[in-house]
Design a protein around this motif. Structure first.
Motif, PDB file in Angstrom:
ATOM      1  N   LEU A  66       0.872  -1.039  -0.030  1.00  0.00           N
ATOM      2  CA  LEU A  66       0.064   0.053   0.047  1.00  0.00           C
ATOM      3  C   LEU A  66       0.835   1.081  -0.091  1.00  0.00           C
ATOM      4  CD1 LEU A  66      -2.555  -0.917   2.627  1.00  0.00           C
ATOM      5  CD2 LEU A  66      -2.545  -1.498   0.371  1.00  0.00           C
ATOM      6  N   VAL A  67       0.477   2.248  -0.990  1.00  0.00           N
ATOM      7  CA  VAL A  67       1.598   3.192  -0.902  1.00  0.00           C
ATOM      8  C   VAL A  67       0.508   4.576  -0.978  1.00  0.00           C
ATOM      9  CG1 VAL A  67       2.984   4.831  -2.692  1.00  0.00           C
ATOM     10  CG2 VAL A  67       2.983   2.294  -2.809  1.00  0.00           C
ATOM     11  N   PHE A  68       0.719   5.379  -0.006  1.00  0.00           N
ATOM     12  CA  PHE A  68      -0.051   6.459   0.479  1.00  0.00           C
ATOM     13  C   PHE A  68       0.870   7.840   0.127  1.00  0.00           C
ATOM     14  CE2 PHE A  68      -1.610   3.331   3.129  1.00  0.00           C
ATOM     15  CZ  PHE A  68      -3.037   3.231   2.926  1.00  0.00           C
ATOM     16  N   TYR A  69       0.155   8.713  -0.460  1.00  0.00           N
ATOM     17  CA  TYR A  69       0.605  10.106  -0.787  1.00  0.00           C
ATOM     18  C   TYR A  69      -0.195  11.123  -0.482  1.00  0.00           C
ATOM     19  CZ  TYR A  69      -1.470   9.997  -5.536  1.00  0.00           C
ATOM     20  OH  TYR A  69      -2.368   9.855  -6.401  1.00  0.00           O
ATOM     21  N   CYS A  70       0.168  12.413  -0.373  1.00  0.00           N
ATOM     22  CA  CYS A  70      -0.841  13.557  -0.103  1.00  0.00           C
ATOM     23  C   CYS A  70      -0.110  14.602  -1.062  1.00  0.00           C
ATOM     24  CB  CYS A  70      -1.230  14.103   1.328  1.00  0.00           C
ATOM     25  SG  CYS A  70       0.160  14.306   2.339  1.00  0.00           S
ATOM     26  N   VAL A  71      -0.158  15.994  -0.522  1.00  0.00           N
ATOM     27  CA  VAL A  71       0.303  16.781  -1.604  1.00  0.00           C
ATOM     28  C   VAL A  71       1.841  17.132  -1.716  1.00  0.00           C
ATOM     29  CG1 VAL A  71      -0.262  18.859   0.107  1.00  0.00           C
ATOM     30  CG2 VAL A  71      -0.400  19.019  -2.425  1.00  0.00           C
ATOM     31  N   ASN A  72       2.435  17.179  -0.616  1.00  0.00           N
ATOM     32  CA  ASN A  72       3.970  17.369  -0.487  1.00  0.00           C
ATOM     33  C   ASN A  72       4.407  17.244   0.846  1.00  0.00           C
ATOM     34  OD1 ASN A  72       3.404  19.507   1.233  1.00  0.00           O
ATOM     35  ND2 ASN A  72       3.112  21.000  -0.550  1.00  0.00           N
ATOM     36  N   ARG A  73       5.718  17.420   1.113  1.00  0.00           N
ATOM     37  CA  ARG A  73       6.426  16.937   2.210  1.00  0.00           C
ATOM     38  C   ARG A  73       5.709  17.827   3.563  1.00  0.00           C
ATOM     39  NH1 ARG A  73      11.180  14.026   2.034  1.00  0.00           N
ATOM     40  NH2 ARG A  73      11.744  13.777   0.067  1.00  0.00           N
ATOM     41  N   LEU A  74       5.082  18.749   3.311  1.00  0.00           N
ATOM     42  CA  LEU A  74       4.473  19.425   4.516  1.00  0.00           C
ATOM     43  C   LEU A  74       3.209  18.858   5.171  1.00  0.00           C
ATOM     44  CD1 LEU A  74       5.214  23.280   3.546  1.00  0.00           C
ATOM     45  CD2 LEU A  74       6.479  21.766   4.976  1.00  0.00           C
ATOM     46  N   CYS A  75       2.503  17.960   4.052  1.00  0.00           N
ATOM     47  CA  CYS A  75       1.264  17.431   4.410  1.00  0.00           C
ATOM     48  C   CYS A  75       1.668  16.023   5.351  1.00  0.00           C
ATOM     49  CB  CYS A  75       0.936  16.941   3.158  1.00  0.00           C
ATOM     50  SG  CYS A  75      -0.836  16.120   3.353  1.00  0.00           S
ATOM     51  N   GLN A 119       4.717   5.310   2.115  1.00  0.00           N
ATOM     52  CA  GLN A 119       4.462   6.582   2.106  1.00  0.00           C
ATOM     53  C   GLN A 119       5.490   7.302   1.090  1.00  0.00           C
ATOM     54  OE1 GLN A 119       5.910   9.515   3.808  1.00  0.00           O
ATOM     55  NE2 GLN A 119       4.139  10.942   3.209  1.00  0.00           N
ATOM     56  N   MET A 120       4.796   8.042   0.169  1.00  0.00           N
ATOM     57  CA  MET A 120       5.609   8.929  -0.703  1.00  0.00           C
ATOM     58  C   MET A 120       5.586  10.391  -0.363  1.00  0.00           C
ATOM     59  SD  MET A 120       4.968   9.059  -4.991  1.00  0.00           S
ATOM     60  CE  MET A 120       3.994  10.543  -5.040  1.00  0.00           C
ATOM     61  N   PRO A 121       6.897  10.699   0.344  1.00  0.00           N
ATOM     62  CA  PRO A 121       6.939  12.204   0.989  1.00  0.00           C
ATOM     63  C   PRO A 121       6.640  13.137   0.127  1.00  0.00           C
ATOM     64  CG  PRO A 121       8.519  10.836   1.701  1.00  0.00           C
ATOM     65  CD  PRO A 121       7.858   9.894   0.667  1.00  0.00           C
ATOM     66  N   ASP A 122       7.306  13.143  -1.228  1.00  0.00           N
ATOM     67  CA  ASP A 122       7.261  14.465  -2.133  1.00  0.00           C
ATOM     68  C   ASP A 122       5.664  14.646  -2.547  1.00  0.00           C
ATOM     69  OD1 ASP A 122       9.884  15.338  -1.924  1.00  0.00           O
ATOM     70  OD2 ASP A 122      10.461  13.641  -3.321  1.00  0.00           O
ATOM     71  N   GLY A 123       4.679  13.617  -2.292  1.00  0.00           N
ATOM     72  CA  GLY A 123       3.428  13.764  -2.802  1.00  0.00           C
ATOM     73  C   GLY A 123       3.008  13.983  -4.200  1.00  0.00           C
ATOM     74  N   ILE A 124       2.123  14.477  -4.583  1.00  0.00           N
ATOM     75  CA  ILE A 124       1.704  14.584  -6.053  1.00  0.00           C
ATOM     76  C   ILE A 124       2.250  15.875  -6.517  1.00  0.00           C
ATOM     77  CG2 ILE A 124      -0.435  15.910  -5.445  1.00  0.00           C
ATOM     78  CD1 ILE A 124      -0.296  13.342  -8.130  1.00  0.00           C
TER      79      ILE A 124
END
Length: 99
Positions: free
Chosen positions: A52-61, A81-86
């Motif tokens: 499972l890979v989760f991401y949000c907007v960027n490293r601040l999220c 978790q993908m820190p750099d996000g979308i």
């Protein structure tokens, strides 16, 4: 992001976008599921060993970190978790899909 990109489209790998609906509508990783819903547990695979890979907007999220922790508490063992996000994904020129 390279690791996430290498996982894209692989069997047993699930991407989850934990952004707001507005950010989701601007584009998401192809194949990702919009996770910011009330009944998010229904979106998870039965196989608790699935990736499972989760991401949000960027490293601040922190939304993707919180989502990843929540699914680990449910017994999922390969949670990433993908820190750099979308935003990082888009800036790097990787493809996005739109609803």
């Amino acid at each position: 992001m390279r690791e996430a990109e290498s996982l894209l489209g692989q069997p047993g790998v699930h991407f989850y976008d934990v952004n707001t609906l507005e950010i989701w509508a601007d584009g998401y990783i192809p194949g990702a599921v919009f996770f910011n819903v009330r009944d998010w547990k229904k979106l998870l695979p039965e196989n608790k060993q699935a990736t499972l890979v989760f991401y949000c907007v960027n490293r601040l999220c922190t939304s993707s970190v919180l989502a990843a922790r929540a699914v680990m508490k449910l017994g999922y063992t390969d949670v990433r978790q993908m820190p750099d996000g979308i935003y990082g994904w888009r800036i790097s020129g990787r493809p996005v899909a739109k609803p």
